[in-house]
Design an enzyme around this catalytic site. Structure first.
Site, short mmCIF file in Angstrom:
data_model
loop_
_atom_site.label_atom_id
_atom_site.label_comp_id
_atom_site.label_asym_id
_atom_site.label_seq_id
_atom_site.Cartn_x
_atom_site.Cartn_y
_atom_site.Cartn_z
N ASN A 291 9.05 10.89 9.65
CA ASN A 291 8.08 11.98 9.16
C ASN A 291 7.78 12.59 10.55
O ASN A 291 7.14 11.84 11.39
CB ASN A 291 6.80 11.21 8.50
CG ASN A 291 5.82 12.20 8.08
OD1 ASN A 291 6.02 13.47 8.40
ND2 ASN A 291 4.91 11.88 7.21
N CYS B 124 0.94 17.72 8.26
CA CYS B 124 2.09 17.98 7.76
C CYS B 124 2.49 19.11 7.03
O CYS B 124 3.68 19.37 6.78
CB CYS B 124 2.53 16.79 6.57
SG CYS B 124 2.56 15.05 7.66
N HIS C 22 9.10 18.33 2.24
CA HIS C 22 8.58 17.50 3.63
C HIS C 22 9.04 16.31 3.62
O HIS C 22 9.17 15.89 2.25
CB HIS C 22 6.89 17.49 3.63
CG HIS C 22 6.28 16.64 4.58
ND1 HIS C 22 6.97 16.72 5.88
CD2 HIS C 22 5.54 15.84 4.70
CE1 HIS C 22 5.96 15.80 6.62
NE2 HIS C 22 5.23 15.04 5.66
O1 UT7 Z 1 3.30 12.96 5.94
C1 UT7 Z 1 2.11 12.67 5.48
C2 UT7 Z 1 1.88 12.23 4.15
N1 UT7 Z 1 1.96 10.68 4.28
C3 UT7 Z 1 2.85 10.00 3.32
O2 UT7 Z 1 3.12 10.88 2.38
C4 UT7 Z 1 2.85 8.69 3.11
C5 UT7 Z 1 2.55 8.20 1.85
N2 UT7 Z 1 2.74 6.66 1.84
C6 UT7 Z 1 3.78 5.90 1.90
O3 UT7 Z 1 4.82 6.62 2.16
C7 UT7 Z 1 3.85 4.49 1.57
O4 UT7 Z 1 2.46 4.19 1.02
C8 UT7 Z 1 3.94 3.56 2.59
C9 UT7 Z 1 5.59 3.62 3.22
C10 UT7 Z 1 3.19 3.96 3.86
C11 UT7 Z 1 3.80 2.21 2.22
O5 UT7 Z 1 4.47 2.02 1.38
P1 UT7 Z 1 3.84 1.09 -0.03
O6 UT7 Z 1 5.03 0.89 -0.96
O7 UT7 Z 1 2.74 1.79 -0.51
O8 UT7 Z 1 3.58 -0.37 0.66
P2 UT7 Z 1 1.79 -1.17 0.69
O9 UT7 Z 1 1.01 -0.33 1.46
O10 UT7 Z 1 1.48 -1.18 -0.63
O11 UT7 Z 1 2.14 -2.45 1.42
C12 UT7 Z 1 3.12 -3.67 0.91
C13 UT7 Z 1 3.08 -4.50 1.80
C14 UT7 Z 1 1.63 -4.79 2.12
O12 UT7 Z 1 1.45 -6.42 2.32
P3 UT7 Z 1 1.05 -7.16 0.95
O13 UT7 Z 1 -0.65 -6.74 1.18
O14 UT7 Z 1 1.42 -6.97 -0.20
O15 UT7 Z 1 0.93 -8.68 1.53
C15 UT7 Z 1 1.55 -4.47 3.70
O16 UT7 Z 1 0.82 -5.27 4.41
O17 UT7 Z 1 3.90 -4.33 2.80
C16 UT7 Z 1 3.20 -4.68 4.16
N3 UT7 Z 1 3.42 -3.79 5.07
C17 UT7 Z 1 4.71 -3.93 5.86
N4 UT7 Z 1 5.50 -5.02 5.75
C18 UT7 Z 1 6.51 -4.72 6.82
C19 UT7 Z 1 2.88 -2.59 5.52
N5 UT7 Z 1 3.87 -1.77 6.37
C20 UT7 Z 1 4.75 -2.78 6.63
C21 UT7 Z 1 5.61 -2.89 7.66
N6 UT7 Z 1 6.50 -3.77 7.80
N7 UT7 Z 1 5.82 -1.77 8.33
#
Ligand code: UT7
Length: 322
Positions: free
Chosen positions: A279, A113, A249
């Site tokens: 992204n 990225c 980004h």
């Molecule tokens: O460009 C390169 C750099 N990349 C980034 O900058 C990405 C950085 N990370 C992020 O943007 C975020 O961490 C994400 C958007 C990937 C995830 O957001 P989050 O607030 O950190 O969510 P999480 O991973 O803690 O997930 C929360 C919940 C989980 O369920 P439980 O364990 O709380 O029951 C996930 O399983 O959301 C669930 N979940 C989803 N639910 C619906 C994960 N993906 C999805 C989804 N739809 N697509």
């Protein structure tokens, strides 16, 4: 003194749009979750047979048109990409050929990225060293080809697209002249396992799929981004108050907003395209730049701050006067 000046920009998005509702029919997700956690509403997806080099070439042609230049005027082509057409040769040589160029040099940069920021800094150094006079710096990705479309934690985040700038060497001593003012690049390979593809020519003999520990990437992102930006401010005497535009980004609206807030950058200076593009990895910054130039926000003389962070980890910032 030699400076590298952005003299044109352009971008290209594939025609097909994939909405959050479309994704909700493919994996267990919802428009509400995606918008709330990422700010993404839709992303573009390359057509079958449409390659990264095609996207890159469209963006390059538009940047050349915008600069009122032709491929004959270019002697360096850098493509930042994580999704090359082939393992080798470089996608940049395919772009060079599609532009009808048989002169100059062309190569790819792999910093995921952060690729566009790394590519721009490399071109800037080469121009200042007299190794080239005018460069096309392109960020182009078909991330859709690297995704596991059954993994809801990653497949909702990424999109395809390309953006390009033309960078030209200019001479002069005016401290207020256009050009790249500072660049700061970093990497730390201890974080390789937080964002990676689980394949490669030397390890598995396959391309692999993108894997990410999203929470871990998120946890590091704001600190790393703000560190390199503060370094760039210190190098130039610029500040959140003196820049005109912040073009980060576009990974996640929460990361963008938290970084701007931590740095004290006013909300109206932040360029956000993540809602419409998702992204697009190395393409996200030049795509956002091109949007803000064509809608009249970024104008000649404006001070623009670019920033990226991604797999590696790699991260970096470029401060320039448009
Ligand atoms: O460009 C390169 C750099 N990349 C980034 O900058 C990405 C950085 N990370 C992020 O943007 C975020 O961490 C994400 C958007 C990937 C995830 O957001 P989050 O607030 O950190 O969510 P999480 O991973 O803690 O997930 C929360 C919940 C989980 O369920 P439980 O364990 O709380 O029951 C996930 O399983 O959301 C669930 N979940 C989803 N639910 C619906 C994960 N993906 C999805 C989804 N739809 N697509």
């Amino acid at each position: 003194m030699a400076r590298s000046v952005v003299v044109g920009s352009g971008s290209y998005l594939p025609a097909r749009i994939l909405t959050n509702d479309d994704l909700a029919r493919m994996v267990d997700t919802s428009d509400e979750w995606i918008v709330q956690r990422t700010g993404i509403r839709q992303r573009h997806i390359a057509a079958e047979g449409e390659f990264t080099s095609d996207l890159a070439t469209h963006a390059a042609r538009r940047a050349l048109e915008n600069a009122r230049l032709t491929p004959d005027d270019i002697d360096l082509v850098i493509v930042a990409t994580t999704t090359p057409d082939q393992t080798f040769p470089a996608t940049a040589v395919a772009v060079q050929t599609k532009l009808g160029m048989t002169h100059g040099a062309a190569f790819d940069i792999q910093a995921v990225c952060s690729g566009f920021v790394f590519g721009l800094t490399t071109a800037d150094s080469m121009l200042k060293a007299g190794l080239a006079r005018r460069a096309l710096v392109i960020g182009a990705e078909t991330m859709s080809r690297l995704l596991d479309w059954t993994d809801r934690t990653t497949c909702v985040l990424f999109g395809d697209g390309a953006g390009a700038v033309v960078l030209a060497r200019e001479e002069g001593d005016d401290p207020n002249a256009s050009g790249i003012l500072a660049a700061r690049l970093r990497s730390d390979g201890r974080h390789q396992d937080k964002l990676y593809a689980d394949g490669g020519p030397s390890s598995t003999g396959t391309v692999g799929h993108l894997r990410m520990e999203g929470k871990e990437v998120f946890r590091h992102a704001v600190g790393m981004i703000t560190d390199v930006i503060e370094d760039s401010f210190a190098l130039t005497g610029m500040s959140a108050a003196t820049i005109d535009w912040f073009v980060p980004h576009q990974a996640n609206i929460r990361i963008i907003d938290a970084s701007a807030k931590k740095l004290g950058i006013a909300d109206e200076k932040v360029v956000r395209t993540v809602a419409l593009h998702g992204n697009t990895s190395a393409a996200s910054i030049p795509l956002a730049l091109s949007v803000a130039v064509s809608d009249g926000r970024i104008r000649k003389g404006d001070v623009v701050l670019l920033e990226a962070m991604g797999g590696g980890f790699t991260w970096g910032a470029v401060l320039l006067r448009w």
